[in-house]
Write an enzyme that holds these catalytic residues in place. Structure first.
Site, PDB file in Angstrom:
ATOM      1  CD  GLU A  66      -2.902  -1.150   2.368  1.00 29.42           C
ATOM      2  OE1 GLU A  66      -2.588  -0.476   3.372  1.00 29.42           O
ATOM      3  OE2 GLU A  66      -3.935  -1.844   2.310  1.00 29.42           O
ATOM      4  CD  GLU A  98      -4.272  -5.965   2.362  1.00 31.79           C
ATOM      5  OE1 GLU A  98      -4.915  -5.234   3.157  1.00 31.79           O
ATOM      6  OE2 GLU A  98      -3.038  -6.030   2.339  1.00 31.79           O
TER       7      GLU A  98
END
Length: 429
Positions: free
Chosen positions: A210, A348
């Site tokens: 991320e 995710e």
């Protein structure tokens, strides 16, 4: 080897180079010239594997384009809070965040439950035995290889990434850190790529996790990190020359994936994927109410207007992250990437556990979450997005280090929702 012979005309002189030496001939003295082209690769002085030459890819082992490979992934799951865990408070970092050590039994349980793809988040930076050269501890590399092999034994597709790892890359998408981060990115990926070079197409590499990029300049820096990743992997040759690779949108946010271009160039056509994550905050992650809004416990049009202690805890039919919101967000990725030939990995998605037993609403919460998982999986696949559940110890499988660690399913309701969505979703490729 190919030999090409052709007559020479309309030239007075010709120059032939042999090494660094040139020889000049009069064309009148030459009847023809023979070109010898070898298909043998040149030596790679940076190849630390010990090979004299970079091997070619086994095309039989790497037949699928990104779209073809994405279509083979039925449902995905993460081994979360495990091999990416970092900390000094436990002897084995793999168990620092509550997970038991990964065994073949865990991967067997994933396959039995219906998953055929697994994302393995990994910390590498904190396992460098030599921080000056970025050399990865060989014991750690062997352990990661062992876990990947567990998945390969079950013929699962595997995404292997560089995860958060104290933010050495993720928190440094800045101009002043660009050179040093790129240097480490190249060093780590060269070692990873060489270790797994001969694995077939079941293994995919993912550049980061991320990455925290929030504006055009930071996105440009991130793009350079992805370019270093792609270049480094491709240069190791072997099956890596054709391996499908995944890069992450800024902050893996859908809106930033649309706003900023971070797709690197690749010498191979059609072997790249884009990754985003999906956590609608008030429902998926919000633990406590805030002055700007309340946490939501229930999701879906059939779970509207459910009150606990006078507070409406439903996202409801008109909520900001309801079904229409999911439809719209995933359609953005389809229009921007999938329709351009770039599959999307939903690396995710998850909803936190909530205890509403005291309010008599626990079963309603579980059923609502299962419906959300069903809807996300179906809608993702219908838009060309491959979904991977973020699973940590105690969520779906019994793999907490303080349990009996039998890898049994402890949340069948959530699992049923995931698999129902996976069955009904159809990729548009």
């Amino acid at each position: 080897m190919m030999v090409l012979t052709a007559p020479l005309v309309a030239q007075d002189k010709m120059v032939v180079w042999k090494g660094s030496e040139s020889i000049i001939y009069n064309v009148a003295d030459v009847d023809s010239v023979t070109f010898v082209v070898s298909n043998q690769p040149e030596e790679n002085p940076g190849n630390s594997s010990g090979d004299d030459q970079i091997p070619d890819a086994d095309k039989n082992a790497m037949p699928s384009s990104a779209k073809q490979l994405a279509a083979k992934m039925y449902a995905g799951i993460n081994i979360g809070n495990t091999l990416e865990a970092v900390g000094s408070w436990c002897e084995d970092e793999e168990t620092c965040w509550g997970a038991a050590k990964v065994t073949q039994g865990l991967l067997d349980a994933y396959k039995k439950a219906g998953f055929n793809a697994v994302r393995i988040p990994v910390a590498w930076h904190s396992h460098e035995s030599n921080p000056q050269t970025y050399e990865i501890d060989p014991v750690w590399m062997a352990r990661i290889k062992e876990v990947v092999d567990f998945a390969m034994n079950d013929e699962l597709y595997v995404i292997l990434n560089i995860h958060w790892d104290n933010g050495w890359l993720e928190k440094n998408c800045t101009k002043n850190m660009q050179e040093s981060v790129n240097r480490e990115q190249a060093a780590l990926w060269k070692q990873i790529a060489l270790t797994f070079r001969e694995y077939d197409e079941h293994l995919l590499f993912a550049s980061a996790n991320e990455p925290d990029a929030n504006n055009a300049e930071e996105a440009s820096v991130l793009k350079s990190y992805h370019q270093t990743f792609v270049n480094t992997v491709r240069e190791t040759g072997g099956n890596n020359a054709l391996r499908n690779l995944i890069v992450q949108a800024p902050s893996t946010a859908i809106d930033k994936a649309i706003e900023y271009d971070v797709m690197p160039t690749d010498v191979v056509e059609g072997r790249m994927m884009m990754e985003v994550h999906f956590y609608p905050y008030t429902y998926a992650l919000m633990e406590e109410d805030a002055d700007w809004g309340n946490a939501h416990y229930f999701w879906g049009k059939q779970y509207d207007n459910i009150y606990i202690n006078g507070v409406n805890r439903s996202v409801g039919a008109n909520g900001w992250c309801n079904e229409a919101y999911v439809d719209g967000e995933f359609a953005k990725m389809k229009n921007r990437y999938v329709n351009q030939g770039i599959p999307v990995i939903l690396g995710e998605y998850a909803v936190m556990n909530r205890d509403v037993t005291a309010a008599g609403k626990q079963q309603t919460f579980e059923e609502s979450r299962a419906y959300y998982y069903e809807y996300v999986n179906r809608t993702a696949k219908n838009n060309g997005i491959v979904p991977f559940l973020w699973e940590t110890p105690g969520n779906i499988f019994n793999r907490d280090k303080n349990s009996n660690q039998d890898n049994s399913v402890i949340n069948p309701t959530a699992l049923d929702g995931i698999m129902k969505g996976a069955r009904s979703g159809k990729y548009p490729y």
